[in-house]
Design an enzyme around this catalytic site. Structure first.
Site, PDB file in Angstrom:
ATOM      1  N   GLU A 207       0.837  -1.199   0.000  1.00 53.53           N
ATOM      2  CA  GLU A 207       0.000   0.000   0.000  1.00 53.53           C
ATOM      3  C   GLU A 207       0.869   1.246   0.000  1.00 53.53           C
ATOM      4  O   GLU A 207       1.832   1.339   0.760  1.00 53.53           O
ATOM      5  CB  GLU A 207      -0.901   0.070   1.239  1.00 53.53           C
ATOM      6  CG  GLU A 207      -1.989  -0.969   1.299  1.00 53.53           C
ATOM      7  CD  GLU A 207      -2.904  -0.751   2.495  1.00 53.53           C
ATOM      8  OE1 GLU A 207      -2.952   0.384   3.012  1.00 53.53           O
ATOM      9  OE2 GLU A 207      -3.558  -1.709   2.907  1.00 53.53           O
TER      10      GLU A 207
ATOM     11  N   GLU B  70     -13.848   5.783  -2.313  1.00 52.65           N
ATOM     12  CA  GLU B  70     -14.821   4.904  -1.664  1.00 52.65           C
ATOM     13  C   GLU B  70     -15.651   5.710  -0.665  1.00 52.65           C
ATOM     14  O   GLU B  70     -15.157   6.125   0.384  1.00 52.65           O
ATOM     15  CB  GLU B  70     -14.093   3.746  -0.972  1.00 52.65           C
ATOM     16  CG  GLU B  70     -13.287   2.899  -1.957  1.00 52.65           C
ATOM     17  CD  GLU B  70     -12.335   1.962  -1.244  1.00 52.65           C
ATOM     18  OE1 GLU B  70     -12.822   1.059  -0.518  1.00 52.65           O
ATOM     19  OE2 GLU B  70     -11.108   2.131  -1.397  1.00 52.65           O
TER      20      GLU B  70
ATOM     21  N   LYS C 287     -16.146   4.784   3.386  1.00 55.39           N
ATOM     22  CA  LYS C 287     -15.037   4.588   4.313  1.00 55.39           C
ATOM     23  C   LYS C 287     -15.142   5.580   5.460  1.00 55.39           C
ATOM     24  O   LYS C 287     -15.365   6.769   5.246  1.00 55.39           O
ATOM     25  CB  LYS C 287     -13.694   4.759   3.596  1.00 55.39           C
ATOM     26  CG  LYS C 287     -13.384   3.654   2.609  1.00 55.39           C
ATOM     27  CD  LYS C 287     -11.896   3.605   2.297  1.00 55.39           C
ATOM     28  CE  LYS C 287     -11.130   3.170   3.522  1.00 55.39           C
ATOM     29  NZ  LYS C 287      -9.678   3.081   3.281  1.00 55.39           N
TER      30      LYS C 287
ATOM     31  N   GLU D  20      -9.755   9.654   3.663  1.00 57.74           N
ATOM     32  CA  GLU D  20     -10.034   8.226   3.514  1.00 57.74           C
ATOM     33  C   GLU D  20     -10.936   7.934   2.319  1.00 57.74           C
ATOM     34  O   GLU D  20     -10.877   6.856   1.741  1.00 57.74           O
ATOM     35  CB  GLU D  20     -10.695   7.689   4.787  1.00 57.74           C
ATOM     36  CG  GLU D  20      -9.753   7.536   5.952  1.00 57.74           C
ATOM     37  CD  GLU D  20      -8.702   6.472   5.707  1.00 57.74           C
ATOM     38  OE1 GLU D  20      -9.014   5.450   5.086  1.00 57.74           O
ATOM     39  OE2 GLU D  20      -7.553   6.667   6.140  1.00 57.74           O
TER      40      GLU D  20
END
Length: 481
Positions: A277, A331, A334, A340
């Site tokens: 990541e 997203e 999240k 985020e």
């Protein structure tokens, strides 16, 4: 060529999240068996507005992305990937570690259901057993290595152990020290209990350590002392690691090499690494310094360029590191700060959030993202000092305290790139041998090298500007470089 990673169940991004398109210079091959690194992307699905898995696979292929990382083993995703030629990393979630460690039969059944059932049509090439387990609030660390061993044993029974590797992503918080890179070390309480057993397992099975690394977090928390250009792979003078003499030109390399050094300290120099990541948000809350579309494009675009042009790290210049960007999509479900929900390379409608190349050919046609100006520390108050053409110096603030001065001195002489040779034993400015005197010389060196830009003589309140030449023994403080 490129690759992406798919995820559903994801740990909090505060510990590190990655989404990267996966690329190979000549052909898409296993991480450290190629002449260049390779790219992938994390496909997270904590959202209610994402396209179907079939559409996502078509998106990846249309962008030349040939590696993906998932946070689970969702059947619809694994089926959609069948026959695509895209290499896949799947995940056994943290909540399954206990049973996978205690019951080999569970690990066998999990591998049979989630790997064997799809392989080789779906090109699963690695299993991430858990994710950032050491920081999981459920405290499942003791089950990690036993679970990894049981999953490996199942792969052996199915004769897939040579094709599918087992590892577990760790967060950088597993390090006791990460700066300077040469001082990289793991937290003492983790070494004997889990780090050494895990690294030994990785060595025995021919696997590699998975690491989640986020320069964004380091920059956002220390924007007053870390250069934005240094964080975004843009042109900058570089930072010399006083411990090994290596010069670093970006924070990503410094973080990766800190992990390599931590492994080396435990005699595991032979292990490779997969960065599972990394990424940079295109939006954030007001206190999330550096979160912007421009910076995200610069970080991810320049990282892609670095990997596809076969650049290793200063410590491991020939290392072929497989890197996965976080994340494929924004997203919307999240939790946490705004960042985020804004790490995506694409919006849910499949439009790019910003334009960066995903292939070597695209890299050749694009200039480095975000310009190439010389590095300078992000000013605390902004702008250039009106006194920059006059004679000013930077000295330590004795009232800041010994601890703060030492931290600031370490930064100035290390990552800050100050000329600290003059304050070493036997050198002209070693005497007087006091922390305030040495810090003053280092702070001034840093300040002068940065062109006396406002904000470069602050060090979080540990320094201030003076208009008269500092006097510490016989030491002469320069006014320019």
């Amino acid at each position: 060529m490129l690759c992406f990673c798919f995820f559903q169940n994801q740990s909090n991004h505060s510990m590190g999240r990655v989404t990267i398109p996966c690329f190979l210079l000549l052909l898409c091959i296993f991480a450290f068996a190629a002449d260049a690194g390779s790219f992938g992307v994390n496909y997270g699905r904590v959202a209610n507005n994402l396209p179907s898995a079939v559409s996502v696979v078509q998106l990846l292929k249309s962008q030349g992305l040939e590696r993906v990382k998932l946070y689970d083993t969702d059947p619809s995703v694994l089926k959609a990937l069948a026959g695509s030629g895209i290499k896949v990393v799947v995940d056994l979630p943290n909540e399954k570690l206990y049973i996978a460690a205690k019951r080999p039969s569970f690990a066998y059944a999990w591998v049979q259901k989630n790997v064997v059932a799809y392989y080789p049509a779906t090109q699963i090439h690695a299993i991430a057993v858990g994710n950032e387990v050491f920081v999981d609030p459920d405290n499942v660390t003791e089950y990690l290595v036993p679970a990894m061993k049981n999953v490996q044993a199942a792969l052996v029974k199915f004769n897939l152990h040579s094709s599918v590797k087992v590892s577990s992503p760790i967060a950088l918080s597993a390090l006791q020290n990460s700066y300077p890179s040469s001082a990289g070390s793991f937290k003492p309480e983790l070494i004997e209990t889990v780090i050494k057993p895990m690294l030994d397992f990785l060595r025995q099975t021919g696997s590699y350590l998975m690491v989640n690394a986020y320069p964004f977090f380091a920059y956002s928390a220390n924007a007053d002392v870390i250069s934005l250009d240094y964080a975004l792979f843009r042109e900058n003078p570089g930072v010399v690691d006083a411990g090994n003499g290596l010069r670093y030109f970006n924070l990503f390399d410094a973080q990766v090499d800190a992990v390599f050094e931590a492994m080396s300290a435990l005699k595991f120099d032979d292990l490779g690494m997969m960065v599972t990541e990394t990424g940079w948000p295109s939006k954030g809350d007001e206190n999330e310094v550096g979160a912007s579309e421009e910076n995200a494009a610069a970080y991810n675009g320049n990282l892609v360029r670095k990997i596809l042009t076969a650049e290793g790290t200063p410590l491991r210049p020939k290392a072929d590191i497989e890197v996965y960007l976080f994340a494929l999509f924004n997203e919307n479900k999240k939790p946490g700060p705004s960042s985020e929900r804004n790490y995506g390379l694409f919006y849910p409608n499949e439009e790019k959030v910003y334009d960066i190349p995903f292939t070597l050919e695209g890299v050749k046609q694009h200039k480095p993202v975000g310009g190439g100006g010389k590095s300078q520390v992000a000013p605390v108050k902004g702008g250039v000092s009106t006194s920059s053409s006059g004679q000013t110096w930077c000295v330590a603030n004795g009232k800041a305290g010994q601890k703060r001065l030492q931290v600031a001195l370490d930064y100035a002489c290390g990552e800050g790139g100050a000329d600290c040779a003059q304050i070493q034993p036997g050198s002209p400015c070693y005497d007087p041998n006091t922390l305030e005197a040495h810090a003053s010389f280092a702070f001034n060196s840093y300040y002068q090298k940065k062109g006396r830009v406002m904000g470069t003589c602050d060090f979080q309140g540990s320094a201030y500007v003076v208009t008269q030449p500092p006097k510490f023994g016989k030491c002469e403080f320069p006014t320019g470089y």
